[in-house]
Scaffold this motif. Structure first.
Motif, short mmCIF file in Angstrom:
data_model
loop_
_atom_site.label_atom_id
_atom_site.label_comp_id
_atom_site.label_asym_id
_atom_site.label_seq_id
_atom_site.Cartn_x
_atom_site.Cartn_y
_atom_site.Cartn_z
N ASP A 71 43.26 76.33 83.34
CA ASP A 71 44.11 75.14 83.26
C ASP A 71 43.28 73.88 83.11
O ASP A 71 43.79 72.81 82.80
CB ASP A 71 45.01 75.03 84.49
CG ASP A 71 44.23 74.86 85.77
OD1 ASP A 71 43.55 75.82 86.17
OD2 ASP A 71 44.29 73.78 86.38
N TYR A 77 46.12 77.71 76.86
CA TYR A 77 46.92 78.83 76.36
C TYR A 77 46.30 79.48 75.13
O TYR A 77 46.90 80.34 74.50
CB TYR A 77 48.33 78.35 76.02
CG TYR A 77 49.07 77.81 77.22
CD1 TYR A 77 49.66 78.67 78.13
CD2 TYR A 77 49.16 76.44 77.44
CE1 TYR A 77 50.33 78.18 79.24
CE2 TYR A 77 49.82 75.95 78.55
CZ TYR A 77 50.41 76.82 79.44
OH TYR A 77 51.06 76.33 80.54
N SER A 89 56.93 75.87 79.13
CA SER A 89 56.12 76.06 80.32
C SER A 89 56.83 75.72 81.61
O SER A 89 56.50 76.25 82.65
CB SER A 89 54.85 75.21 80.22
OG SER A 89 55.17 73.85 80.09
N ASN A 90 57.82 74.84 81.57
CA ASN A 90 58.50 74.51 82.81
C ASN A 90 59.92 75.04 82.85
O ASN A 90 60.70 74.69 83.71
CB ASN A 90 58.49 72.99 83.04
CG ASN A 90 59.17 72.23 81.92
OD1 ASN A 90 59.76 72.83 81.03
ND2 ASN A 90 59.06 70.92 81.96
N LEU A 103 51.39 72.74 86.38
CA LEU A 103 51.39 74.17 86.11
C LEU A 103 49.97 74.67 85.91
O LEU A 103 49.19 74.07 85.17
CB LEU A 103 52.23 74.49 84.88
CG LEU A 103 53.72 74.20 84.98
CD1 LEU A 103 54.43 74.55 83.68
CD2 LEU A 103 54.35 74.97 86.14
N ALA A 105 47.75 77.02 84.13
CA ALA A 105 47.76 77.87 82.94
C ALA A 105 46.79 79.03 83.13
O ALA A 105 45.84 78.94 83.92
CB ALA A 105 47.35 77.03 81.72
N ASP A 108 51.42 79.71 84.27
CA ASP A 108 52.47 78.75 84.63
C ASP A 108 52.92 78.86 86.07
O ASP A 108 54.12 78.90 86.37
CB ASP A 108 53.67 78.89 83.68
CG ASP A 108 53.33 78.44 82.27
OD1 ASP A 108 52.35 77.70 82.11
OD2 ASP A 108 54.05 78.84 81.33
#
Length: 250
Positions: A71, A77, A89-90, A103, A105, A108
């Motif tokens: 992240d 990603y 993602s959310n 989030l 990564a 997530d």
């Protein structure tokens, strides 16, 4: 970016070992020895192994502990792909993320990096808290995040059943002036950085200063189960999570 640099370096090294690249002062290479050829094949294999990591966040378990957290990457990603722009993602968190959350990564997992903010949210949604004492330079933390947390049954709990608060003990960001306090461990020293604040919290409250260190607790800040440190066994870590969450519900 980190992987791209490694791929470029090791790819160049492989070409050099195979004699495709020579330095100005190298002697003419009439043949490649068995040792040099073997080393070249190892380096080439390692280079090829890293390439999928550039796309889609493919796991590279052999070196998972050494690159920075995914992240933290410019392309968490994978190169050329971003979930944030599409809003995917959310989606699992009901739309917009709560204030102070982000989030992790590529899986997530919603996390907070401030103790009070995360605790307030946990009380609001009625979930237990998981404190994650971690560090940017923590090798075993990366192993847990990339080898244990992605397991489907572990990931399901982290995303749905707990509120994760990740406290980085080596966070070099400065505290606000009104947050600077005297250290309780080192007389005459002030806590000026966020990481110092979390490190001292862990040391005073839990009598340890090693990372990773995981604590499951309720809204009164009481432990739901004994905290654990580095736990590379997926089943053991899952059982710990499940028991803690079960104790909260009961």
């Amino acid at each position: 970016m980190f992987l791209a640099i490694w791929i470029a370096i090791f790819g160049t090294l492989a070409l050099y070992l195979f004699g495709k690249i020579q330095l100005p002062h190298d002697s003419p290479l009439s043949h490649i020895s068995v040792g040099r050829l073997s080393l070249g094949l190892i380096v080439l294999t390692f280079t090829i192994y890293m390439i999928p990591g550039l796309w889609g966040g493919a796991p590279l378990n052999i070196i998972s502990a050494f690159p920075p957290p995914q992240d933290y990457s410019e392309s968490p990603y994978g190169v050329g792909f971003s979930k944030l722009g599409s809003g995917l993602s959310n989606a699992s968190h009901g739309g917009d993320l709560p204030e102070g959350a982000h989030l992790l990564a590529p899986h997530d997992i919603m996390a907070f990096d401030d103790y009070d903010t995360g605790m307030a949210y946990a009380k609001k949604v009625g979930k237990p808290v998981m404190l994650d004492f971690t560090g940017w330079a923590c090798v075993n933390c990366r192993k847990m995040e990339q080898n244990v947390w992605p397991d489907p049954k572990v990931l399901n709990i982290l995303k749905k059943d707990v509120v994760l608060i990740s406290l980085y003990v080596d966070d070099k960001r400065k505290l606000e002036d009104d947050e600077v306090v005297e250290s309780q461990l080192k007389l005459g020293k002030k806590l000026k950085y966020i990481g110092q604040k979390w490190s001292e919290l862990q040391t005073i409250k839990y009598k340890t200063n090693s990372q990773p260190f995981y604590v499951l607790m309720d809204h009164d800040e009481d432990n739901l189960i004994d905290p654990v440190a580095y736990t590379p066994n997926v089943d053991e870590y899952y059982n710990w999570l499940e028991k803690g969450v079960s104790n909260f519900k009961n």
